[in-house]
Design a protein around this motif. Sequence first.
Motif, PDB file in Angstrom:
ATOM      1  N   GLU A  13       0.794  -1.225   0.000  1.00 10.53           N
ATOM      2  CA  GLU A  13       0.000   0.000   0.000  1.00 10.53           C
ATOM      3  C   GLU A  13       0.829   1.280   0.000  1.00 10.53           C
ATOM      4  OE1 GLU A  13      -3.291  -0.240   2.750  1.00 10.53           O
ATOM      5  OE2 GLU A  13      -4.391  -1.435   1.275  1.00 10.53           O
ATOM      6  N   ASP A  14       2.147   1.155  -0.097  1.00 12.41           N
ATOM      7  CA  ASP A  14       2.984   2.340  -0.284  1.00 12.41           C
ATOM      8  C   ASP A  14       3.309   2.568  -1.757  1.00 12.41           C
ATOM      9  OD1 ASP A  14       3.149   3.070   2.399  1.00 12.41           O
ATOM     10  OD2 ASP A  14       4.795   1.678   2.783  1.00 12.41           O
TER      11      ASP A  14
ATOM     12  N   PHE B 192       2.788   3.657  -5.513  1.00  6.84           N
ATOM     13  CA  PHE B 192       1.991   4.680  -6.187  1.00  6.84           C
ATOM     14  C   PHE B 192       2.143   4.527  -7.694  1.00  6.84           C
ATOM     15  CE2 PHE B 192       6.113   6.578  -5.178  1.00  6.84           C
ATOM     16  CZ  PHE B 192       6.524   7.053  -6.411  1.00  6.84           C
TER      17      PHE B 192
ATOM     18  N   LYS C 136      -5.975   2.257  -5.913  1.00  5.41           N
ATOM     19  CA  LYS C 136      -5.348   2.745  -4.676  1.00  5.41           C
ATOM     20  C   LYS C 136      -4.011   3.415  -4.994  1.00  5.41           C
ATOM     21  CE  LYS C 136      -7.268  -0.643  -1.392  1.00  5.41           C
ATOM     22  NZ  LYS C 136      -6.914  -1.761  -0.463  1.00  5.41           N
TER      23      LYS C 136
ATOM     24  N   LYS D  22      -3.049   7.297  -4.311  1.00  4.70           N
ATOM     25  CA  LYS D  22      -1.904   7.695  -3.487  1.00  4.70           C
ATOM     26  C   LYS D  22      -1.017   8.692  -4.232  1.00  4.70           C
ATOM     27  CE  LYS D  22       2.172   6.093  -0.990  1.00  4.70           C
ATOM     28  NZ  LYS D  22       2.041   7.246  -0.080  1.00  4.70           N
TER      29      LYS D  22
ATOM     30  N   ASP E  60      -0.415  12.611  -3.006  1.00  2.00           N
ATOM     31  CA  ASP E  60       0.943  13.106  -2.742  1.00  2.00           C
ATOM     32  C   ASP E  60       1.276  14.304  -3.634  1.00  2.00           C
ATOM     33  OD1 ASP E  60       1.271  11.156  -0.844  1.00  2.00           O
ATOM     34  OD2 ASP E  60       2.508   9.840  -2.093  1.00  2.00           O
TER      35      ASP E  60
ATOM     36  N   LYS F  72      -0.822  17.536  -2.542  1.00  2.00           N
ATOM     37  CA  LYS F  72      -0.426  18.110  -1.253  1.00  2.00           C
ATOM     38  C   LYS F  72       0.618  19.213  -1.411  1.00  2.00           C
ATOM     39  CE  LYS F  72      -1.610  14.408   1.989  1.00  2.00           C
ATOM     40  NZ  LYS F  72      -1.110  13.351   2.905  1.00  2.00           N
TER      41      LYS F  72
ATOM     42  N   SER G  23      -6.898   6.892   5.052  1.00  2.00           N
ATOM     43  CA  SER G  23      -5.682   6.570   5.810  1.00  2.00           C
ATOM     44  C   SER G  23      -4.527   7.481   5.410  1.00  2.00           C
ATOM     45  CB  SER G  23      -5.292   5.103   5.582  1.00  2.00           C
ATOM     46  OG  SER G  23      -4.725   4.906   4.290  1.00  2.00           O
ATOM     47  N   LEU G  24      -4.649   8.145   4.265  1.00  2.00           N
ATOM     48  CA  LEU G  24      -3.615   9.063   3.788  1.00  2.00           C
ATOM     49  C   LEU G  24      -3.850  10.491   4.279  1.00  2.00           C
ATOM     50  CD1 LEU G  24      -3.349   7.721   0.123  1.00  2.00           C
ATOM     51  CD2 LEU G  24      -1.867   7.172   2.064  1.00  2.00           C
TER      52      LEU G  24
END
Length: 331
Positions: A82-83, A85, A148, A152, A156, A159, A203-204
């Motif tokens: 899940e890390d 991208f 997902k 992600k 990122d 942001k 969760s992010l």
Amino acid sequence: MFEPFSTTGIGSMPHTEVLSACELILKYFDIPFWPQMPKYSQNEQMITQFCEGLPGITLSSGKVYIKRDEELITEWLSNYHEDIFSPISKEYAIGLYRITELINGKKLKIFKGQITGPVTFTLSLKDEEGKIIYFDETLRELALMHLKAKAKWQIDFLKNFAEKIIIFIDEPILQAVGTSAYISVEQSEAIRLIKELVSFIKSLGVRVGIHCCGRTDWKEILSIDIDVLSFDAFSFFDFFKIYRDEIAEFITKNGYIAWGFIPTTDDLNALSDEEIVEQAVRKIEEISKILPSITQNSIITPSCGMGSLDILSSERVCKLLKKLKIKLTNE
């Protein structure tokens, strides 16, 4: 979380000139969003836009499908975590890059992104034999993991340009789940897929909304841990208000309703500005008599994306949103 009756858009714009679309968004919307531009490139169609990087994905003669490669799929699944991208390139989302170039050097308070939801994605994408990938359990899970990874990367990226991010999961096909067209799609499985993507995005550290432009089981959707529910309030307000108890509970948890009061269909041309605004005001007045606190938890939007409109009509939708906000807030 949001100022009452803040305005935002669903995603798609009708422009082929990228700068014009971005400038229109930054001028008229309280919560800017990046424009999806299906008339600019076929790569920006709703499904194709988020296919980039999916194992076996093939674009040929304007069609997109998965060419099944068991070795490639197995390798991708075994390496997934899940890390991971998955970038969205300029070739698939030129508006994302152009609008962030325009705001570069400053940070917005909030910015909206969007992603095609897993139910719509898997029920729309097919393999090389023409079979819908939803009905293949391996491909269904592969697609969920892929989305997902797309979410992600997008979060990122965004942001860098805003203090807060909200991502809308676009699920137009939910209106057909349970009908004869998709009789073999279990509601529980559709909700599971959405819940997994919602949970991952939250969760992010960002907010999550779900957009569906048709009728669906709003009780199920309102029970998901989302922050915003977005729907076509121009056409389906009377159906939606049936769920008053579920709406009330959702609001007590600081959930927001994004009312799609401004039509993006032929109804836009059939009515005057005054008629559209007054219809929306009457609906808000009606629902606020039942749920007085709802006005503090309301966003206003077009009923759906504006990608199918002509440019002048999209500009009218933007101006109508501003007029409606002024009317509702007595600015």
